[in-house]
Motif scaffolding. Sequence first.
Motif: not given
Length: 405
Positions: A227-242
């Motif tokens: 439950g702890v992400p290894h990358s922020i790109y595991e979250c949806s929408g991260a490509r446009t803000c991270a």
Amino acid sequence: MLKANQNYLKLPGSYLFSTIAKKVAAYKEANPDRTVISLGIGDVTQPISPAIIKSLHDAVDDMSSKETFKGYAPDLGYDFLRKAISENDYKKRGCDIAEDEIFVSDGAKSDSGNIQEIFSESCKIAVCDPVYPVYVDSNVMAGRTGTYDNGTEQWSDVIYMPCTADNDFVPDFPKETPDIIYICSPNNPTGTAMKKDALQKWVDYANEHGSVIIYDAAYEAYISEEGVPHSIYECSGARTCAIEIHSFSKNAGFTGVRLGYTVVPKELKDADGVALHGLWARRHGTKFNGAPYIQQKAGAAVYTPEGQREVKELVSYYMENAKTVKDALKAQGYAVYGGVNAPYIWLRTPEGMKSWDFFDMLLEKASVVGTPGSGFGPSGEGYFRLTAFGSHENTAEAVRRIKEL
Ligand code: MLT
């Protein structure tokens, strides 16, 4: 008229870890008979593992022959390494990051200090407090130092978001909207890690407010919990803000070798539609001549099956130390955090002692070096950081000495 950069004059006299190093050197000089144990700076102590050493040797040999000699490295990184990163750190985790969105560098410290250059000086930043000092210092150097007053409220270019035991070390959204948000998870210094749902909320917030998240993933190899992400790109929408920053220092022991990388997705744009990917590429082209071939070959070895096995062993070695320190301090009644998904243990100083007073006491009475929490920001006052990067022997000895205080 020659004038020094006035922004630098707004910084404390020296960088946190330089201040500590000076204090420790003075202590050693005054007490030559004592053996000092350093659990202060997060520097690794164990040798680089065999598969990576072999790759380093082979790469040196490549330099000795006309056929395989390498000159300047491509400024954005060799394809063999960018491909290995894209496959292993992203595609295997279901994250859509292409090879040409990865910028190889000489380390996460340089990238986290330099990345602010591609943003306007007028941008406001938000940082978790306590915070890895590089984020704030580099923004102050760039001129983000203002404090403003509109008559009813006062705010500054740098917004501190307190992270303490009261909010489980996860920041609340700030009152004013930042343009740039720094998040480090697993966190240096608190050793705590954001769960995916908490990080997803920050990604949604950034997309809604037009902010960018600079996500420091230097410690991701230490994540042990689901439950702890290894990358922020595991979250949806991260490509446009991270933007995401990685290191080879803490997983593979490259603090002295130097290698890291930063991901800037092509969709990431400023309010006028300017793609940040192009700006970071422009900066690399002008100010950087590429991470050395030898280091990049060593980095690629990290992703081989042997490299992966060895790196996991190294991480486990340090995490045994984290457990040793955490269990011992808990047994002594300290309030202790972190040390489960990160190689840092964050403790409350006893009897409300100031962080620097605890530092002095620990050095004087136990010859053990840690890092005062207040050195990482105002909310770090009353806390203290110990690293798990020592040897087993030194860690056990440090714990024994702390028990005897
Ligand atoms: C630390 O002790 O916080 C680390 O050394 C940070 C770093 O890697 O620069």
